[in-house]
Each structure stands twice: as structure tokens, then as C-alpha cells.
Scaffold this active site. Structure first.
Site, PDB file in Angstrom:
ATOM      1  N   ARG A 126       0.727  -1.205   0.089  1.00 53.83           N
ATOM      2  CA  ARG A 126      -0.036   0.020  -0.008  1.00 53.83           C
ATOM      3  C   ARG A 126       0.756   1.338   0.024  1.00 53.83           C
ATOM      4  O   ARG A 126       0.204   2.341  -0.097  1.00 53.83           O
ATOM      5  CB  ARG A 126      -0.769  -0.062   1.106  1.00 53.83           C
ATOM      6  CG  ARG A 126      -1.795  -1.085   1.293  1.00 53.83           C
ATOM      7  CD  ARG A 126      -2.654  -1.361   2.595  1.00 53.83           C
ATOM      8  NE  ARG A 126      -3.408  -0.020   2.793  1.00 53.83           N
ATOM      9  CZ  ARG A 126      -4.781  -0.064   2.816  1.00 53.83           C
ATOM     10  NH1 ARG A 126      -5.307  -1.265   2.213  1.00 53.83           N
ATOM     11  NH2 ARG A 126      -5.396   1.081   2.879  1.00 53.83           N
ATOM     12  N   LYS A 170       2.634   4.604 -16.007  1.00 51.81           N
ATOM     13  CA  LYS A 170       3.242   3.257 -15.544  1.00 51.81           C
ATOM     14  C   LYS A 170       4.768   3.431 -15.479  1.00 51.81           C
ATOM     15  O   LYS A 170       5.412   3.226 -14.288  1.00 51.81           O
ATOM     16  CB  LYS A 170       3.090   2.039 -16.507  1.00 51.81           C
ATOM     17  CG  LYS A 170       2.284   0.955 -16.420  1.00 51.81           C
ATOM     18  CD  LYS A 170       1.531   0.603 -15.059  1.00 51.81           C
ATOM     19  CE  LYS A 170       0.869   1.966 -14.309  1.00 51.81           C
ATOM     20  NZ  LYS A 170      -0.559   1.643 -13.704  1.00 51.81           N
ATOM     21  N   HIS A 221       1.487  20.685 -30.993  1.00 51.75           N
ATOM     22  CA  HIS A 221       1.052  22.032 -30.002  1.00 51.75           C
ATOM     23  C   HIS A 221       2.062  22.253 -28.771  1.00 51.75           C
ATOM     24  O   HIS A 221       1.339  22.664 -27.794  1.00 51.75           O
ATOM     25  CB  HIS A 221      -0.495  22.001 -29.657  1.00 51.75           C
ATOM     26  CG  HIS A 221      -1.281  21.982 -30.778  1.00 51.75           C
ATOM     27  ND1 HIS A 221      -1.354  23.020 -31.618  1.00 51.75           N
ATOM     28  CD2 HIS A 221      -2.087  21.205 -31.242  1.00 51.75           C
ATOM     29  CE1 HIS A 221      -2.398  22.700 -32.731  1.00 51.75           C
ATOM     30  NE2 HIS A 221      -2.774  21.546 -32.405  1.00 51.75           N
ATOM     31  N   GLU A 265      -1.820   6.005 -19.946  1.00 54.13           N
ATOM     32  CA  GLU A 265      -1.520   4.861 -18.851  1.00 54.13           C
ATOM     33  C   GLU A 265       0.091   4.350 -18.973  1.00 54.13           C
ATOM     34  O   GLU A 265       0.656   4.138 -18.070  1.00 54.13           O
ATOM     35  CB  GLU A 265      -2.403   3.775 -19.366  1.00 54.13           C
ATOM     36  CG  GLU A 265      -2.174   2.685 -18.267  1.00 54.13           C
ATOM     37  CD  GLU A 265      -2.093   2.768 -16.841  1.00 54.13           C
ATOM     38  OE1 GLU A 265      -2.420   3.800 -16.318  1.00 54.13           O
ATOM     39  OE2 GLU A 265      -1.843   1.766 -16.221  1.00 54.13           O
ATOM     40  N   LYS A 325      -1.073   2.569  -2.752  1.00 55.04           N
ATOM     41  CA  LYS A 325      -1.807   1.821  -3.657  1.00 55.04           C
ATOM     42  C   LYS A 325      -3.265   2.458  -3.440  1.00 55.04           C
ATOM     43  O   LYS A 325      -3.948   2.441  -4.404  1.00 55.04           O
ATOM     44  CB  LYS A 325      -1.916   0.110  -3.038  1.00 55.04           C
ATOM     45  CG  LYS A 325      -2.735  -0.724  -3.868  1.00 55.04           C
ATOM     46  CD  LYS A 325      -2.124  -1.096  -5.191  1.00 55.04           C
ATOM     47  CE  LYS A 325      -2.926  -1.712  -6.116  1.00 55.04           C
ATOM     48  NZ  LYS A 325      -2.637  -1.709  -7.270  1.00 55.04           N
ATOM     49  N   ASN A 336      -5.731   5.373  10.110  1.00 55.01           N
ATOM     50  CA  ASN A 336      -5.459   5.949   8.589  1.00 55.01           C
ATOM     51  C   ASN A 336      -6.782   6.903   8.596  1.00 55.01           C
ATOM     52  O   ASN A 336      -7.805   6.824   8.962  1.00 55.01           O
ATOM     53  CB  ASN A 336      -5.874   4.672   7.907  1.00 55.01           C
ATOM     54  CG  ASN A 336      -5.007   3.407   7.929  1.00 55.01           C
ATOM     55  OD1 ASN A 336      -3.846   3.612   8.372  1.00 55.01           O
ATOM     56  ND2 ASN A 336      -5.326   2.309   7.252  1.00 55.01           N
ATOM     57  N   TRP A 367       2.085   6.482   5.804  1.00 53.30           N
ATOM     58  CA  TRP A 367       2.167   7.270   4.552  1.00 53.30           C
ATOM     59  C   TRP A 367       2.131   8.702   5.063  1.00 53.30           C
ATOM     60  O   TRP A 367       0.923   9.094   5.199  1.00 53.30           O
ATOM     61  CB  TRP A 367       1.227   6.658   3.664  1.00 53.30           C
ATOM     62  CG  TRP A 367       1.788   7.405   1.992  1.00 53.30           C
ATOM     63  CD1 TRP A 367       2.484   6.811   1.116  1.00 53.30           C
ATOM     64  CD2 TRP A 367       1.187   8.534   1.427  1.00 53.30           C
ATOM     65  NE1 TRP A 367       2.523   7.424   0.196  1.00 53.30           N
ATOM     66  CE2 TRP A 367       1.856   8.525   0.287  1.00 53.30           C
ATOM     67  CE3 TRP A 367       0.082   9.348   2.094  1.00 53.30           C
ATOM     68  CZ2 TRP A 367       1.396   9.510  -0.728  1.00 53.30           C
ATOM     69  CZ3 TRP A 367      -0.191  10.480   1.082  1.00 53.30           C
ATOM     70  CH2 TRP A 367       0.440  10.434  -0.279  1.00 53.30           C
TER      71      TRP A 367
END
Ligand code: G6P
Length: 615
Positions: free
Chosen positions: A27, A490, A509, A486, A610, A101, A75
Site C-alpha cells: 500500500r 506506468k 502544439h 497509462e 496503492k 488511517n 504514509w
């Protein structure tokens, strides 16, 4: 994002807490800690910055034993990653320890009030307000710990999943939830809490999904639930059907590589679940809502974040093409603040791997307030999104542990393909023959992905030439524009190579200014038979003329692009509408090998989480 594990029972808590936290490492976190109620009556805390191995070392040096404990991976949001800011947090007297959390939004106000009463805060976190508030309520005469927790939470604003233990109450683990996920794992003579099922999948088969506003009081013998006003709640115990191996690496060097390789199976599972032998799409329990909505719909609005947002962009193209219904997409974080105007009969499709992304959930709540029905496309049964949606389309990809989403994304694409076909049929925009042709083509996609995976060494060879570059540009058009976005995401997520996705037609552009002999330009050039292919070829010519280094994802049979590109990644051809499901796999592998060659920690990229359960 932050992970929580808690235990009460006859065993030693620390090894179970560490094992659970390890299973939540995916996570994303920057520090970790545990609190255990020792047999001699003390409540002891150990915390460390960095990886869990640091905490393990600290626990080896100064062991902790006891059958009641809570653990946390943090985190950072409020306050830098440091030992002081990591959880658990305790009150002034060391009588209560809390892991959290989420975000307590009114913590500054609570902190000022508590400091004025003499409480001494040690950290910069929002969380620390809670143990002090609980302590203050107990000092004020509240005699029950559960009562003090409920009273504290009636004052706290924001989102939380909490694990709480008290020095003076051995054998009781408290948990509470509002807006951040938390489950109770029901064992034989022992109880767990966890922020996510994989943390305790190897320990229990029965779980209770806590609802917002519930407090759980857990003893080895069982669970008691109440609402914040003290009203008892009858717990609903569910059986987890996932197998523990689903959260193991199964011989792969990383979870991400395993999940990339699982994609053919994941897509086949979805197809088997939703396409009959006659080629007709059936969306199971979601059909009623979809069929009813599809007839009178004026608009579809797709809401999501991150990778799921790119899946939504793909979904929009398919829905408009096959149903004729106007469709728009928005990011959860933008939609909730833009003062949206939605025509009547708007169907909201919310897409989320985890079903816990704070901005997506907030947007769904807003859309529901405006009277929209919500279809959730989600990978986690029992998640908040699915519980708040009118109908669910499960992507059934199994637990996704790698922070960078792969199999969940292709499953979202497949879910959109099935949804758009079904809606198109209900609207009469697609006939039965076309439906059959499309589902037959869909059935070929898993094999197509297999063929890309079989050639992964060729992709590695391409990465070998480019992994040291500082930047990369990704180009695609129409159905492959979301794939370019995507692919770039990644790459930057796991290799830290800066990468930008662009609609190929927009290159002139702006990004064209960057092109020189050092810039790799990854371009999606399949399929070859559609009207935008020629346009893509022209865009590539513009790159070639400026000596850009072209890496082209091309059809296996392609002969034109090969002459222009420095490198090609050949992939099997399918129709344009389905090509993203195959093309994206080539880009996942490319990002993967870039990251590997750059020595990155692929399953746990720095700073990423995550599941983003805060705004
Ligand atoms: C985080 C994850 C991404 C994910 C995004 C949305 O940023 O790292 O992989 O795409 O959240 O998450 P969701 O669970 O809503 O799909």
C-alpha cells in the site's frame, strides 16, 4: 496508503502484527510501528522510519511480548516521515495507544483545546489529538473505554480507521471506522483487525466489514459492535472466498510481474462470467440497473482517479460509439469541486480498483445527492464504493498487490467493453450479429496478451537501450490515447523516468519542441486498418524529421512503421476498440524493464500508495 493490523488472543501479537504489516507493504509507507500490552501491565511502543525490516531489527534488539497489540505502516500526510510522527500515538500518561488511517480534519482545534488543558503533544500529526482526547474524556469521569472512544469520535471530523488499545484493559482491542476501510478478522478464540483483507488472509476465513460510524470491541472470544451513540449493532460475519496464495508472488520476482502475467486469465474469467455460449453479454446482478438505465439515459458520467481514470476515458469512447449516449469523464478530485451540472437521467459509472479512493467516493456521494444512480466498477468485493453503489460490476482480477495497477486496469477495460456492448444492445444501437462478432473478438484478446507476454524478452531488449534516458514521450490517438497516458504513468510511477502521455495530434502544439536525438518517443501504431492510423503515421514522420528516437508498438504484420522507427514492439492485431487491452501490456512490460534496469523497488515505488484514502 497507511496500513493497520491489530490482534487480541492467546498468541504472541508481535510476529502476527509484523506478518500482517508485511502483507500490507504494497500500500506504500514511509515508517512503521507497533504497540503491545505487555504481560507486566505496561503499554510499550516501538517505531522506526523506513522499511519494516528496521522495525523488525528494533524489536529484535528490544523484544516485546503480549497477546494484545496494534501495528501500523504510515504514509506521511501531516508531518514528515519521522519516528515521532509514526504511529502508534499515545496520550500523556501512556495509558492508550492509537493507530489511524485517514485525516482528522479538526485536529488543530482539538489540539489547541487539549493543550490549553495541559496535554503535551509530541508529534505534528492529526492523529495524536485522539489519544489525548480519549484521555481527557476518561479524566472527565467517563468510566468505560468504549464510551470514551465513542465520545471522542463524536467530536472528531474527517476520515478514520482506528485501532486502539488501553494499558488498563488487557484482552480488549478496539476498532472504529468512518470513511477509511477496516475489517475485523474473526478467528477461533482470537480476533484481528486489518485495513485490507490480504493482511490476514492466511489467518482467518471470516470477516466483519465495519461500517462508517461503528466502534468494535474485540475480545478473544468475540466481537461487540456499537454506533457512535452507543446503540448496539449486530455484526454481519462474511466468509472470505479468496485463497491466501492469491496474495503470494508465486515464483515471480515481483508482484507486478506476476500480475502482468495474470492478465490473460483475469480477462478470461471476466468473459466466462459475462458472455454466454451464444455470445450474448449478461452482466449478472448489474443487468437490471444497466438495462433500465440504458433505455432512458441522457448522459453517462464516468468518475475515477489515476489509472482508473484512463480506463474511464476508454469507456467513454466505447459507450458513445456503441450506444450513442453522450458520455463524459471526470477526475474524482475535480468533479467534487467543480459545481457540476448533471441532466436528469445521468448514470454515474464510478471506476476504482480498491473501491476506497477518497476523491472517487466523495464524487459518488455528491452525484447520488444530485439524484444519479451509480454503477460501481470495482475489484474489491465489500469495498465502500460497492456498498454505496446501486449496482456493481466486479472486475474479478484478484488482489492487486503491486502499487502500479496492471491487471486491474485491463480488467476495467474489459468491463467497459462488456458494459458498452450490453447498453448498445438494450438501446438497439447494436444488433445481435454485431454483439456476437464483438464478443468473439473479445474472446481472442487473452491469447493476444499471451503472445505479447511470450515476447517479453524482446521488450526487455528495447528497454535496455532506453532505460537511462531522462524523459520519454508517449503518443496515441483515439482509443490508444488513454493507453499512451497509462503507459507514461506506468513508466514514471515505477522507473522514475519522466514520461508524458499525449494525444498524437496535439504533439505539434507543444511537445514537438522537446524532440531531438535523445528523446524516446513511444508511439501506439496499431491497429493498421482504422482511419486514425494514417494520421499517426504522419505524426511519426514529424518526429522522424526531428531525429526523435521512435519506439513503435506495431502490428505483427506491419511493414510501414518499421522503416521509420528505431525500435518496434510487435503485437497481435485486433479491432481498434479492443487494441488497448493488448497494447497496454507491451507498455507495462516496457515500464517494468526500465524500472528493473534502473534498480527501482518496483512493488513499492517511492511516495506512492496503492489506495489513496485521503483527499
Ligand atoms: C493510486 C494508485 C493507482 C490507482 C489510483 C486510483 O494512485 O497508486 O494505481 O490507479 O490510486 O485507485 P483506485 O483504487 O480508485 O483505482
Amino acid at each position: 496508503m497507511c496500513g493497520i493490523v491489530g490482534y487480541v488472543g492467546p498468541k504472541d501479537a508481535v510476529p502476527l502484527l509484523i506478518e500482517g504489516l508485511k502483507r500490507l507493504e504494497y500500500r506504500g509507507y514511509d515508517s512503521a510501528g507497533v504497540a503491545v500490552r505487555r504481560a507486566d501491565g505496561a503499554l510499550d511502543v516501538r517505531k522506526c522510519v523506513g522499511r519494516l525490516s528496521n522495525l523488525e531489527e528494533a524489536l529484535e534488539a528490544a523484544p516485546l511480548a503480549g497477546g494484545l497489540g496494534i501495528g501500523h505502516t504510515r504514509w506521511a500526510t501531516h508531518g514528515e516521515p519521522s519516528e515521532i510522527n509514526s504511529h502508534p500515538h499515545i496520550d500523556c500518561s501512556g495509558g492508550v495507544a492509537v493507530v489511524h488511517n485517514g485525516i482528522i480534519e479538526n485536529y488543530l482545534e482539538l489540539r489547541a483545546e487539549l493543550e490549553a488543558k495541559g496535554h503535551v503533544f509530541r508529534s505534528q500529526t492529526d492523529t495524536e489529538a485522539l489519544p489525548h482526547l480519549i484521555e481527557e474524556i476518561l479524566k472527565g469521569g467517563e468510566t468505560s473505554h468504549a464510551g470514551a472512544i465513542r465520545a471522542a469520535l463524536r467530536r472528531a471530523r474527517g476520515a478514520y480507521a482506528l485501532g486502539i488499545v488501553f494499558r488498563d484493559e488487557p484482552g480488549v482491542l478496539y476498532a472504529a471506522r468512518c470513511g477509511s476501510p477496516l475489517i475485523v478478522g474473526v478467528g477461533e478464540g482470537e480476533q484481528y483487525i486489518a485495513s485490507d483483507v490480504p493482511a490476514i488472509l492466511n489467518r482467518v476465513k471470516k470477516v466483519i466489514y465495519l461500517n462508517d460510524g461503528e466502534v468494535a470491541e474485540l475480545r478473544a472470544s468475540g466481537a461487540t459492535l456499537s454506533k457512535l451513540d452507543g446503540t448496539p449493532v449486530v455484526p454481519e460475519v462474511k466468509t472470505v472466498t479468496l485463497r491466501a496464495e492469491a496474495a503470494e508472488r508465486a515464483g515471480f520476482e515481483t508482484f507486478m510481474l506476476k500480475e502482468i502475467h495474470e492478465q490473460p486469465r483475469v480477462l478470461r474469467t471476466l468473459l466466462d462470467a459475462h458472455v454466454g455460449k451464444d455470445g450474448v453479454v449478461n452482466l449478472g446482478p448489474a443487468s437490471a440497473l444497466i438495462d433500465e438505465a440504458a433505455t432512458g439515459l441522457r448522459r453517462v458520467l464516468i468518475l475515477s482517479c489515476g489509472t482508473a481514470y484512463y480506463a474511464g476515458m476508454y469507456g467513454r469512447l466505447l459507450i458513445e460509439r456503441w450506444t450513442g449516449i453522450p458520455c463524459e469523464t471526470d477526475l474524482g478530485s475535480e468533479f467534487r469541486y467543480r459545481g457540476p451540472r448533471l441532466p436528469e437521467n445521468t448514470l454515474v459509472v464510478a471506476v476504482s480498483q480498491s473501491g476506497e479512493t477518497a476523491d472517487t467516493l466523495a464524487s459518488v456521494r455528491l452525484a447520488r445527492k444530485m439524484g444519479c444512480k451509480v454503477l460501481g466498477i470495482c475489484n474489491v468485493p465489500g469495498s465502500t464504493l460497492l456498498r454505496e453503489s446501486d449496482a456493481a460490476l466486479l472486475t474479478q482480477a484478484g488482489p492487486e498487490i503491486g502499487v502500479a495497477s496492471t491487471k486491474a486496469f485491463t480488467a476495467q477495460l474489459m468491463a467497459f467493453a462488456l458494459l458498452a456492448i450490453r447498453m448498445g444492445r438494450v438501446r438497439g444501437a447494436l444488433d445481435a450479429r454485431r454483439e456476437r462478432e464483438l464478443t468473439e473478438e473479445l474472446a481472442r484478446i487473452p491469447d493476444g496478451i499471451h503472445r505479447v507476454l511470450d515476447k517479453q524478452d524482446d521488450v526487455r531488449a528495447v528497454s535496455q537501450k532506453y532505460y537511462e534516458c531522462f524523459n520519454a514521450l508517449y503518443l496515441g490517438r483515439r482509443f490508444n490515447y488513454p493507453v499512451a497516458l497509462e503507459g507514461a504513468l506506468k513508466n514514471k510511477e515505477i522507473s522514475y523516468q519522466h514520461a508524458e502521455g499525449y494525444a498524437a495530434g496535439e504533439m505539434k502544439h507543444g511537445p514537438i519542441a522537446l524532440i531531438n536525438e535523445f528523446l524516446p518517443v513511444v508511439c501506439l501504431c496499431t491497429p493498421t486498418a482504422d482511419e486514425v492510423h494514417e494520421k499517426v503515421v504522419s505524426n511519426l514522420k514529424e518526429v522522424e524529421a526531428r531525429k526523435g528516437r521512435i519506439i513503435a508498438v506495431v502490428a505483427e504484420s506491419d511493414r510501414t512503421i518499421r522503416g521509420m522507427a528505431q525500435d518496434v514492439i510487435p503485437v497481435p492485431e485486433t479491432i481498434e476498440e479492443f487494441s488497448p487491452m493488448i497494447n497496454v501490456v507491451a507498455l507495462q512490460l516496457f515500464a517494468y524493464f526500465n524500472a528493473k534496469l534502473r534498480g527501482a523497488d518496483i512493488d513499492k515505488p517511492r511516495n506512492l500508495a496503492k489506495s489513496v484514502t485521503v483527499e
